[in-house]
Design an enzyme around this catalytic site. Sequence first.
Site, PDB file in Angstrom:
ATOM      1  N   LYS A  80      -9.028  36.695 -41.670  1.00 41.60           N
ATOM      2  CA  LYS A  80      -7.990  36.114 -42.527  1.00 41.60           C
ATOM      3  C   LYS A  80      -7.949  36.870 -43.848  1.00 41.60           C
ATOM      4  O   LYS A  80      -8.975  37.367 -44.319  1.00 41.60           O
ATOM      5  CB  LYS A  80      -8.295  34.636 -42.797  1.00 41.60           C
ATOM      6  CG  LYS A  80      -7.073  33.806 -43.158  1.00 41.60           C
ATOM      7  CD  LYS A  80      -6.247  33.480 -41.929  1.00 41.60           C
ATOM      8  CE  LYS A  80      -5.133  32.491 -42.231  1.00 41.60           C
ATOM      9  NZ  LYS A  80      -4.408  32.107 -41.020  1.00 41.60           N
ATOM     10  N   GLY A 184       3.929  17.269 -44.153  1.00 37.92           N
ATOM     11  CA  GLY A 184       4.131  18.682 -44.423  1.00 37.92           C
ATOM     12  C   GLY A 184       5.336  19.203 -43.679  1.00 37.92           C
ATOM     13  O   GLY A 184       5.360  19.204 -42.446  1.00 37.92           O
ATOM     14  N   GLY A 186       6.897  22.354 -43.769  1.00 38.78           N
ATOM     15  CA  GLY A 186       7.071  23.797 -43.869  1.00 38.78           C
ATOM     16  C   GLY A 186       7.753  24.331 -42.630  1.00 38.78           C
ATOM     17  O   GLY A 186       8.437  23.603 -41.903  1.00 38.78           O
ATOM     18  N   VAL A 188       6.659  25.168 -39.670  1.00 36.73           N
ATOM     19  CA  VAL A 188       6.305  24.537 -38.398  1.00 36.73           C
ATOM     20  C   VAL A 188       6.600  23.037 -38.430  1.00 36.73           C
ATOM     21  O   VAL A 188       7.208  22.486 -37.505  1.00 36.73           O
ATOM     22  CB  VAL A 188       4.824  24.787 -38.054  1.00 36.73           C
ATOM     23  CG1 VAL A 188       4.440  24.062 -36.756  1.00 36.73           C
ATOM     24  CG2 VAL A 188       4.552  26.285 -37.929  1.00 36.73           C
TER      25      VAL A 188
END
Length: 357
Positions: A80, A184, A186, A188
Amino acid sequence: MTPALPLPDFRHERVEVMTGRRSDLFLVVALHSSVLGSALGGARLWTYPHWSDALGDALRLSAAMTLKNAAAGLDAGGGKAVIGLEPGTVLSPERRRAAFLDLGDAVASFDGRYRTAEDVGSTTDDMLVVSERTEHVVGLPDAVGGSGEPAGPTSLGVYESLRATLERVTGSPDVAGRRITVSGLGQVGSRLAVRLSTEGAVLTVTDVNPAKRHLARELGASWAEPGTEHRVTADVFVPAGIGGLLTDEVIDALDAASVCGPANNPLASHEGAGRLAARGILYAPDFVVNAGGVIYLDSEAKHLGTRAETMTRVAHIGDTLRRIFDEAETRGVTPLEAAEGLAAERLATGDRQSALA
């Protein structure tokens, strides 16, 4: 802003921490494991209370990528990258470009052992900038012949996982009439909410960005104030934002039969899985649920079959999750332990297999 969490155990092959020479921003690239092949994991651009929190996030996320890629059957290790912003930082277009050029140089220094991609806060256009400095980047824009935004495949995998979770807690995978809370909205989370709405779910949604209320209105969904959504009665609670949401306090107050969502590392501590189980709340391990994006990116980059074949592979994530639930029940362990065991088997033997097997 990502909450400050304890640093994880350090088991990484290589970690590079630097100040970008062009952007003067904090950058970290964490290679957790290349046992199964070149590591694959996105580049996150996010705001952190302190640079050490950005480092900790990179360490946690890269370790999760190792588990995700192994459990998904990919010949790919885990890594990452994080570009950390100080609170209040607003990037100009010029400084943003400089940051991703710096990232490209950092990725290039790993000589192919780490491949980056877009992630929270970054875009396919940012990856095009990275590609000016290194070839070890995937998910470039469709317009230049790349595989494009992976949020669609990720959302498909989450949807199929949610159906498998519903089947386990209600006896049916059907979404219609089920109470689902999405925390959330966003790339997705919003895609998932739209699909669930069209299939008749009773939706509650929230996001730290109040402008997302418009999506709730469009979908006919209820809006929960951020930080209160876990108290809404639900068949499935979907963490789809930042990690660390499921603290002990949130778990103790959670009014849901199950948890299944795309957020990376939603548990504030590993022990949270046991705490959920003790309350009778089924937990679908995040690194299984959200693997659709990496399956798609890895398959596209390696030209492993057609795009339709890859999406079929993504859709089978639900079946993988069903097997994990079965194994957890048989062994008397949490689904998280069962999923980690699946990944550990491949990592211990270095057993490589086709991503389309």
